[in-house]
Each structure stands twice: as structure tokens, then as C-alpha cells.
Design a protein around this motif. Structure first.
Motif, short mmCIF file in Angstrom:
data_model
loop_
_atom_site.label_atom_id
_atom_site.label_comp_id
_atom_site.label_asym_id
_atom_site.label_seq_id
_atom_site.Cartn_x
_atom_site.Cartn_y
_atom_site.Cartn_z
N UNK A 1 0.80 -1.23 0.00
CA UNK A 1 0.00 0.00 0.00
C UNK A 1 0.83 1.28 0.00
N UNK A 2 2.06 1.21 0.49
CA UNK A 2 2.83 2.46 0.69
C UNK A 2 3.99 2.64 -0.28
N UNK A 3 4.37 1.62 -1.02
CA UNK A 3 5.48 1.78 -1.96
C UNK A 3 5.07 2.71 -3.10
N UNK A 4 6.06 3.42 -3.67
CA UNK A 4 5.78 4.51 -4.60
C UNK A 4 6.16 4.16 -6.03
N UNK A 5 5.28 4.51 -6.96
CA UNK A 5 5.58 4.35 -8.38
C UNK A 5 6.74 5.27 -8.76
N UNK B 1 4.56 -3.18 -11.44
CA UNK B 1 5.44 -3.35 -12.57
C UNK B 1 6.33 -4.55 -12.28
N UNK B 2 6.42 -5.50 -13.22
CA UNK B 2 7.22 -6.70 -12.98
C UNK B 2 8.70 -6.38 -12.79
N UNK B 3 9.13 -5.17 -13.17
CA UNK B 3 10.52 -4.77 -12.96
C UNK B 3 10.73 -4.08 -11.61
N UNK B 4 9.66 -3.60 -10.98
CA UNK B 4 9.77 -2.83 -9.74
C UNK B 4 8.90 -3.37 -8.61
N UNK B 5 8.02 -4.32 -8.88
CA UNK B 5 7.02 -4.68 -7.89
C UNK B 5 6.05 -3.53 -7.70
N UNK B 6 5.68 -3.27 -6.44
CA UNK B 6 4.75 -2.17 -6.16
C UNK B 6 5.47 -0.83 -6.04
N UNK B 7 6.77 -0.82 -6.33
CA UNK B 7 7.49 0.45 -6.41
C UNK B 7 8.58 0.58 -5.37
N UNK B 8 9.04 1.79 -5.18
CA UNK B 8 10.13 2.10 -4.26
C UNK B 8 9.62 2.14 -2.82
#
Length: 424
Positions: free
Chosen positions: A237-241, A259-266
Motif C-alpha cells: 500500500x505504501x510503496x511509490x511508483x 510493474x514486474x521490474x519494480x514490484x509495487x514500487x520504491x
């Protein structure tokens, strides 16, 4: 390794340098900081336990892995794993039975039955077109798979993609023009990475994993009642695009970017800790399975259409992770692509073709996806297998598959025996 209390690493490859990798990992996660000496780790109030598993006279065995993954379960909250199978794109390696049993015990008995947290580096094989879903450690539903981004907030040249990838964190980008370094602890004296007590050479997903582990430690410091599954929910819920121009981003059915390259983000430490403070536990886990779905169809060579097998689920639970066990006979498994599509059209890329992988078959291999987090199971699911490379083996059979979904029970507010989502 060695069955003793000596955690000090050795010169495992005879190059005159003591293995400094584990020391660097621990500094990123938990370096004390604010001590007028050097760096600060992400969770600088944490304490560490060092475990010798790899290097020197250590031979990585199922038994040693199990001992490491359950070591002092009464004391250790988070197990940071910056190791795994070779990332050459040609290896399909899963946990042994003892290691798997140790992790299962960890998530049920650790942290006073709230579950120990297992964090795993996603792998450094991007240049070899490796996929983290071919790593049976990083793709376990019990672990948090972590990818790496560079100083520009972009996927590094080594970080592997995969539908098992949950979150990303910064690492050394290997950008020769504008290199931004991760500075962390080194072996003291001249026998480590350099003559100082600190190194600028830490890189890879090995560096990203302890960063996320440090963030999780901060979350547990804010709310020690979090379960191992609560931690994953909060990260989703909290990771960033980031790198918004990357073509791989899409919005999942639950409204999160993936994104399959980043998951749910940073990973976002501030947001994660703030949400942890007010988090209400998601409650007990439930699961459902399709049972074995027989297909037994020939896979055409160099054919994009491939074979799609359908299965309709008439029960509704809210998904956290999905396991897809496949049996595919193929003389060149690197020719294969495998995709899972949900009833809502959300697509998990379980694996992409890779000419580096010249081995045979997927035998009882479990692919994992966190792409469908928050989605409901109800409806028709499709598993597509196709061979997109011309030539190679003529022995190509999609035998069978089994899908198991884990998550939480969907409420049934009108008590008609059908969950709310199914009613709608």
C-alpha cells in the motif's frame, strides 16, 4: 557453518581479502550511526545476529540453510537474505524440504506467533535475462522479494524482474558516468574490501534487501503487533511508483500500481512507518486450490497463440499471493513464456523466454505472483503457455497445472452463503 560461535568471515576464494559481503549487508540494515565514527543504517536502533552460511569451508546444504533460517527464532525478528541460486539464467533451484520447513516454522512461531519476516534479494541476473520466479527462495510466498533501483530511480542493469517481486530499494547503479554509491561497513582493518572500515563497493540486490529490512525494522519498532502478512500488506500500500515512463506499469484490480521490474514500487520508510502505527491486523490467512488441472496438449513451436487452459473458481477470497505449480515437458524450457490472467484481465508474467536457459522441463515447479494482491478469486482464470523461439526440441507437452490462492475471507454481509464480491 562450523557449529561454533565464531561468526567471523574468512578468505573463501584465496584472494587475500576477507569476505566482507555480510558485514556490508548488516551495516545497511542496522549500522548504529550518530556515533561520530561513520555511517547510519536504516534501522539504527536494531541489533544484529551474524550467521556464517556461505564462504570458506562452508558448503551450502539444506540442513545448514534450515539452521540459518530458524537460528534463534526466539530472538530474531527479521532474516535478511542477500544470497541465492546462481543468476546465469540457466538455473531453476528451489528450497530443500528442511529449509522450507524452517521458514514455515518461522512465520508461524516466530515473534510470539506473529511470524518472523524473511527478506530476499531478487537476483542480479538481468543481463542474462534471468527471472526471479526461477529462484525458489525469492519466489516463496513467505519471503519479501526486493529489486534494486539506481540513483535515477530506474531499474538497475542487473535487477531481475518477476511476478514475485514485491518492492524495490536503492542500490549502486553501475553507472560509470554518474555513479552514486551505497556506503556501508567493511571488515575492520586492511583485510576487507579496502584499507578503511567502510566500503563504497556494495551493490546488487544484495544492497537493496537490507534497506527494505531496515524499513521493516522501523515498522516493527512503531508497531510490534504486525504479523508477517501485515508487513507485506503495508509495503504493497505504501510503496511509490517510480520511473513513470517505463512501459511495464499498470493498475491492479485493487487500485495499486505494479510493474514486474519494480514490484509495487520504491519502498517508502515514512509512509510505511506511519501506516504501521495505525494498522489493524488483516486476520487469519485462508486458501483455496483448483486441484490438478489436466491439459496434456502439444505446444506448437514458435507460435504466439500457444495453449490456454481455463478454470472457473466459484468461491471468493481476497488474494494476497498466488502459487501456480506447473508440469511442462520441453527439451528447451528457455523457449517458453507462461502468463496467468485473472477474471478481471490482470496479467502475471510468470516467466519469459530466455535463450540462456538450455535445460529441460518444468517439473512440479511453483511460480508465484503477488500481482493479484487485493483481487478476488471469483471467476475464470487462464494459464497460457507458448513457445516463442523457432527450432529446438520437438518434445513439447503442457501436462498439467495447479493453482493455490492465499489471502483473507471476503465478508458475507447478508449471510446468504455467498461472499459480497460474488453477490455483486
Amino acid at each position: 557453518c562450523g557449529i561454533d560461535n565464531d561468526v567471523m568471515p574468512s578468505d573463501s576464494d584465496g584472494d587475500g581479502d576477507i569476505d566482507w559481503h555480510g558485514t556490508a549487508v548488516s551495516g545497511i540494515a542496522a549500522g548504529k550511526g550518530d556515533n561520530e565514527i561513520g555511517i547510519a543504517g536504516v534501522a539504527y536502533n536494531s541489533s544484529i545476529v551474524g550467521i556464517r552460511l556461505i564462504g570458506g569451508d562452508c558448503e551450502r546444504t539444506d540442513n545448514l540453510e534450515a539452521d540459518s533460517l530458524s537460528h534463534r527464532l526466539d530472538l530474531v525478528d527479521i532474516y535478511v537474505n542477500s544470497w541465492g541460486p546462481v543468476d546465469d539464467g540457466n538455473v531453476l533451484e528451489g528450497m530443500g524440504t528442511l529449509a522450507l520447513a524452517a521458514i514455515e516454522a518461522g512465520v508461524t512461531q516466530g515473534r510470539d506467533n506473529r511470524g518472523a519476516i524473511y527478506v530476499w534479494a531478487n537476483g542480479n541476473g538481468l543481463a542474462n535475462r534471468d527471472n526471479s520466479n526461477k529462484d525458489g527462495y525469492a519466489n516463496s510466498r513467505y519471503t519479501i522479494a526486493v529489486g534494486a533501483v539506481d540513483w535515477k530511480g530506474e531499474q538497475t542493469t542487473y535487477s531481475e524482474p518477476g511476478s514475485n517481486l514485491l518492492v524495490s530499494a536503492p542500490s549502486n547503479g553501475q553507472d560509470l558516468d554518474y555513479q552514486a554509491d551505497v556506503i556501508t561497513t567493511d571488515i575492520s582493518g586492511s583485510e576487507g574490501n579496502n584499507i578503511t572500515d567502510y566500503t563504497l563497493s556494495m551493490e546488487g540486490t544484495s544492497s537493496a534487501a537490507p534497506m527494505v529490512s531496515g524499513v521493516i525494522a522501523l515498522m516493527l519498532e512503531a508497531n510490534s503487533n504486525l504479523t508477517w502478512r501485515d508487513v507485506q500488506h503495508i509495503l504493497v500500500q505504501t510503496s511509490r511508483k517510480i520511473d513513470s515512463g517505463h512501459i511495464g506499469w499498470f493498475i491492479t484490480e485493487s487500485g495499486n500500481w505494479y510493474n514486474h521490474a519494480y514490484g509495487y514500487g520504491l519502498v517508502d520508510a515514512t509512509e510505511s512507518v506511519n501506516l504501521a502505527k495505525t494498522w489493524t491486523s488483516v486476520g487469519d490467512e485462508t486458501s483455496l486450490t483448483t486441484g490438478k488441472i489436466e491439459v496434456n496438449e502439444f505446444i506448437l513451436d514458435n507460435n504466439k497463440e500457444g495453449i490456454t487452459s481455463n478454470f472457473t473458481i466459484d468461491k471468493g477470497i481476497n488474494i494476497e499471493s498466488v502459487e501456480i505449480l506447473v508440469n511442462i515437458t520441453h527439451g528447451d524450457r528457455g523457449d517458453l513464456n507462461i502468463f496467468l490472467e485473472s477474471p478481471n484481465g490482470i496479467l502475471s508474467e510468470l516467466v519469459r523466454e530466455n535463450n540462456q536457459d538450455i535445460n529441460e522441463d518444468y517439473r512440479d515447479w511453483v511460480f508465484t505472483s503477488v500481482v493479484h494482491w487485493g483481487e478476488n478469486t471469483f471467476g475464470e482464470w487462464n494459464l497460457k503457455v507458448n513457445d516463442s523461439v523457432a527450432g529446438g526440441s520437438s518434445n513439447r507437452i503442457f501436462n498439467n497445472w495447479t493453482m493455490t490462492m492465499y489471502g483473507t475471507i471476503e465478508p458475507d454481509n447478508d449471510n446468504d452463503g455467498l461472499p459480497n464480491y460474488v453477490d455483486s
